[in-house]
Structures are given as C-alpha cells and as structure tokens.
Design an enzyme around this catalytic site. Structure first.
Site, short mmCIF file in Angstrom:
data_model
loop_
_atom_site.label_atom_id
_atom_site.label_comp_id
_atom_site.label_asym_id
_atom_site.label_seq_id
_atom_site.Cartn_x
_atom_site.Cartn_y
_atom_site.Cartn_z
N GLY A 95 173.22 -28.58 43.06
CA GLY A 95 172.83 -27.81 41.98
C GLY A 95 171.43 -26.81 42.05
N GLU A 147 174.65 -32.58 47.50
CA GLU A 147 175.93 -32.17 47.37
C GLU A 147 175.58 -30.81 47.10
OE1 GLU A 147 177.71 -33.68 44.32
OE2 GLU A 147 178.36 -35.90 45.85
N PRO A 148 174.74 -29.89 47.54
CA PRO A 148 174.63 -28.60 47.70
C PRO A 148 175.51 -27.71 48.42
CG PRO A 148 174.12 -28.98 49.86
CD PRO A 148 174.22 -30.54 49.28
N GLY A 149 175.62 -26.47 47.07
CA GLY A 149 176.80 -26.06 47.38
C GLY A 149 176.43 -24.24 47.56
N ARG A 150 176.11 -23.55 46.25
CA ARG A 150 175.50 -22.27 45.61
C ARG A 150 174.11 -21.83 46.74
NH1 ARG A 150 175.40 -19.72 41.44
NH2 ARG A 150 176.66 -21.72 40.16
N ARG A 175 182.12 -14.23 37.85
CA ARG A 175 180.86 -14.47 37.27
C ARG A 175 179.99 -13.73 36.49
NH1 ARG A 175 176.76 -15.31 40.25
NH2 ARG A 175 175.74 -17.25 38.61
N TYR A 194 180.32 -16.74 33.55
CA TYR A 194 178.89 -16.29 33.01
C TYR A 194 177.68 -15.68 32.51
CZ TYR A 194 180.82 -19.89 36.53
OH TYR A 194 181.24 -21.14 37.18
N CYS A 202 192.56 -3.53 33.22
CA CYS A 202 192.45 -4.22 31.92
C CYS A 202 191.99 -5.37 31.09
CB CYS A 202 194.62 -3.90 30.84
SG CYS A 202 194.89 -2.49 32.35
N TYR A 240 180.76 -18.96 44.50
CA TYR A 240 181.49 -18.84 43.81
C TYR A 240 181.92 -17.69 43.33
CZ TYR A 240 179.58 -23.52 43.01
OH TYR A 240 179.36 -24.95 43.06
C1 PLP Z 1 179.90 -27.72 42.07
C2 PLP Z 1 179.50 -29.08 42.40
C3 PLP Z 1 178.41 -29.59 43.40
C4 PLP Z 1 177.54 -27.49 44.27
O1 PLP Z 1 176.82 -27.44 43.17
P1 PLP Z 1 175.94 -26.45 43.48
O2 PLP Z 1 175.52 -25.95 42.21
O3 PLP Z 1 177.01 -24.99 43.52
O4 PLP Z 1 175.49 -26.97 44.53
C5 PLP Z 1 178.10 -30.66 44.15
N1 PLP Z 1 178.87 -31.79 43.49
C6 PLP Z 1 179.43 -31.41 42.37
C7 PLP Z 1 179.80 -32.98 42.02
C8 PLP Z 1 180.49 -30.30 41.36
O5 PLP Z 1 180.92 -30.45 41.00
#
Ligand code: PLP
Length: 435
Positions: free
Chosen positions: A256, A293-296, A332, A336, A363, A391
C-alpha cells in the site's frame, strides 16, 4: 488540473517519478538508453522498465529493514512480467500472490515458495492444492467458508495449511475508494470484531495451522497514520489471542505504500518501519516477524509507457491529442481517475504549447489517458506516461482487437525485450467459428 511540471516550449520537462528516466542531450532516456531509439526499434505503445529503478526501490526496503526480521513479499499483481519477478527473486524477495497463475510465475523464475503468501478472497480448491504441494509460507484467509475449504483440502492431502487470517481493521487509508480495502463496507478480510471467533474456529480445524495475522488496508497511501492505526488494532487483537492461547509468529501489514505520480509527499519505508518497530517493542512484540506486501512502491516508478501521437484534433471546445496507446494499454486514468505525468520524449521548441486531452483510438468516451496537459507537440511525436510500472501492463486487455504492447527492460546501456508485442494472429488463434 494543468500539468505545471511540463514547462513552456523551449524549457526542459522534468520527470518526477524516477531519476532513472531523465533527459540527456534533449532526449528522454531510460538509464543510458534513448527512449526515442527504443520506440523506433520496437514500435509503440511500448512499456519500458528500468532494472536499476527496480533495484533502488527494493533497496529502500532493505535499508529500512536493517537487521530486523522482515520478509518483503512483492505484491506481484502490480507487475508480474517474468523479468521483473526474476529481479526481485534474485534480490531475495518473497511474493504475495492472488492466483495459481501467479504462483506458476513465481516457480517459473525460480522464486522460493517458502517465501510466498497467498492472498485473495476467492481461492479455488485446485489453487489451494497447488500451493500446498509446493509449500507456500502462508495462506492469507479472507473468510470462514474459505477456512473450511482450505482445511478440507489440506486434510485430504495429509497436510496442515499454514494460515493467517486477513482481518479488516476498519481504518480509512485516505486513498481512492477503489483502492481502499480496509474499511468495513468492502469485500476484503474478516471484521476485526469477529477475528477472535474466527481464530478459535481456525485453531480447531484439522487441516489448519495458525501462523500469522494479516491485513492490507489499501493502496497509494502516503501517510503513516492509517498503517499505525491498523497496527494498533492488530496488536490489541494479538493481546486478545494470546489470552486465548493462540500464538502468532508473524504479522503481515500488507502493501500500500504510495509512489509519486505528480507532487505527492511520500511515506518512505524507513519512516514507516521505524514507527512500526517502535510500536512492536513498546507492546512487547519485538520478536515477531513482519511481512510486507508492497507492489506499487516496488514497480510503479520503474516504468513508463511510450506512445506516438497520431493526430491533433481541434474541436470547438477542446484540443485532443489522439495517440496510439489507449485505455486497453493503461486503464488507470479511466478506472481510477488516475493522474500520470506526460513527457515529450524529444521536447521541441518549434511549435506552440497548447492545452490538450490525450486520448486513445478506442471507441469509448472513457478512452482517455490524460486531461488538460500543456504540451508542445506535433503529429508523429513520442510521449511518455510516467509512473506506469505498476498496474499498467498487467491490466491491459485486447479490447478493440488491439494486440498488447511490448515490454522492454533497460539495464544500463543495454535493453532486453521481456515481452514481445502480441500479433493479431495470436489473438485470433484461440477462437473458432461454427463452420
Ligand atoms: C494489491 C495488494 C497488495 C499490493 O498493494 P500495493 O498498493 O501495490 O502495494 C498487497 N497485498 C494485497 C493483499 C493486495 O491485494
């Protein structure tokens, strides 16, 4: 909102997201490679990633962790290209997965299954089976019915599934409603008031072994307070669980952390983790492993999407730049209302700066990528959407029978095509007619 970061014609635009995308001799570069050259060779739309930027983003977590027991599980739904995953695996990351398909990606890059946490509200029995076979670290279970199914699947294999319950701490992450997940009213997790009962239930099941406690409150969070509010609630729950003889080895705080899309003030992993470590010590839980659990925040600023201007279209009320990327490539903005900076790949001084909406050829009126941007451009010019590493490609579709973009990873002065551009023939190959 007008993009004030792209100055009037003649001045140099300044990339915000990442120092790995910068101008050299009047041309935007990814590390040492000219973005204009890549677009010429590989075509557009084109996703470009910087290996150094991925490493720097992971390094920020590693530095923040120091000698503490923290496992970073890359939230791979943000960008699951195998080359990206391989870099994180080599750096020692674990992975947060949400499907068996993602698990197979982890295995394909030689990732360590014992560093995988399996999240998601809709896990199927076959997915549970695969995850148990390869030995994932933990299932983040999101409901009581899921708990029962998992127990049955594990028991049928003579195993006990390691489990965290994902609790919903009901905190407001102060982000976009679609990327907020920790409030009562959304589909994720188990309400924190019901967590004790759920844990007692879990502890009584033959195929379940309770190992952790999990939450994930949302995405693009730029303040520490929502994380710390959630942590306080989790620690209260740990106290309660301990009083009922339920022991938790690890605390998963989810992902997050936000990235820079325009002028956000960011929360660094160091600031967040220092506050977390302090709270844990104060509450007597300094010995627990932390999972993140960092993604972004690992992938987002490490990528751009490059597109070519097809047409300048003047209507009575608006000026449009029609480009060859569209909502199917980067959803995105329309999904969003997200903002991505737009940079000219080769800024020019010979045309006037005008205020444009940047739109794709699809379209749908929703097919826009950027609004009200001051740009000095002509037909055929290249533009780069910043902060498109997370994303972006993962959410791409084939709407309008548009083959998905190619992806390339730059490494210093070299580049590697890490996903070929799709062909229309590939799109048609799975379909058939009735004769
Ligand atoms: C999407 C998600 C993440 C990653 O979130 P980011 O905002 O990209 O860091 C981590 N854990 C869970 C359960 C998610 O659904």
């Amino acid at each position: 909102m007008t993009d004030t970061r792209v100055p009037a014609a003649g001045a140099q635009a300044t990339p915000v997201g990442s120092p790995y995308f910068a101008y050299r001799d009047g041309v935007l570069h990814a590390e040492s490679v000219s973005v204009a050259d890549l677009a010429e060779r590989l075509g557009t739309p084109l996703y470009i990633y910087s290996r150094a930027a991925l490493h720097a983003a992971y390094g920020a977590y590693r530095d923040a962790i120091g000698s503490h027991d923290v496992l970073v599980c890359y939230g791979m739904k943000a960008n699951s290209n195998l080359a990206v995953l391989r870099e994180f695996a080599k750096m020692g990351a674990g992975f947060d997965i949400v499907s068996a398909g993602e698990l197979q990606r982890v295995l394909a890059v030689g990732g360590d299954p014992s560093k995988v946490v399996f999240s998601g509200v809709g896990k199927q029995a076959s997915e549970m089976r695969l995850a148990l076979e390869v030995g994932v670290k933990c299932f983040n279970v999101e409901s009581i019915p899921e708990l029962h199914r998992l127990s049955a699947v594990a028991a049928s294999m003579g195993k006990r599934a390691p489990v965290s319950l994902r609790v919903n701490p009901d905190v407001d992450p102060k982000t976009h409603p679609y990327i907020s997940t920790g409030l009562k009213e959304n589909k994720f997790g188990i309400a924190i008031e019901q967590a004790l009962d759920a844990y007692r239930n879990a502890a009584s099941l033959p195929g379940i072994k309770v190992v952790g406690l999990d939450c994930h409150i949302g995405s693009q969070i730029t303040e520490a307070s929502p994380f710390l509010d959630a942590l306080d609630k989790l620690l209260d729950l740990l106290d309660l669980l301990a009083a009922h003889d339920i022991h938790i080895d690890h605390l998963d705080l989810g992902g997050g952390l936000g990235i820079r899309y325009s002028d956000e003030t960011l929360l660094s992993p160091t600031t967040l983790l220092n506050a977390v470590f302090e709270r844990l010590l104060a509450r007597g839980y300094g010995d627990r492993q932390i999972v993140l659990e960092p993604g972004r925040s690992l992938a987002g600023n490490a990528g751009i999407l490059v597109t070519r201007v097809e047409y300048l279209k003047h209507t009575d009320s608006k000026l449009f730049l029609i480009v060859d990327a569209a909502m199917n490539d980067l959803v995105r903005p329309t999904l969003y209302d997200a903002y991505h900076g737009v940079l000219p790949v080769v800024p020019r001084t010979d045309v006037v700066t005008r205020n444009y909406d940047v739109v794709g050829p699809i379209c749908e009126s929703g097919d826009w990528l950027a609004r009200n941007r001051d740009l000095a451009v002509a037909e055929g010019d290249l533009l780069a959407f910043e902060s498109a590493g997370a994303y972006g490609m993962v959410m791409a579709s084939n709407y309008n029978t548009r083959p998905r973009a190619a992806e390339v990873m730059v490494d210093g002065a070299n580049f590697h095509v890490v996903r070929s551009r799709e062909t229309v023939a590939q799109l048609l190959a799975l379909e058939s007619t009735l004769g």
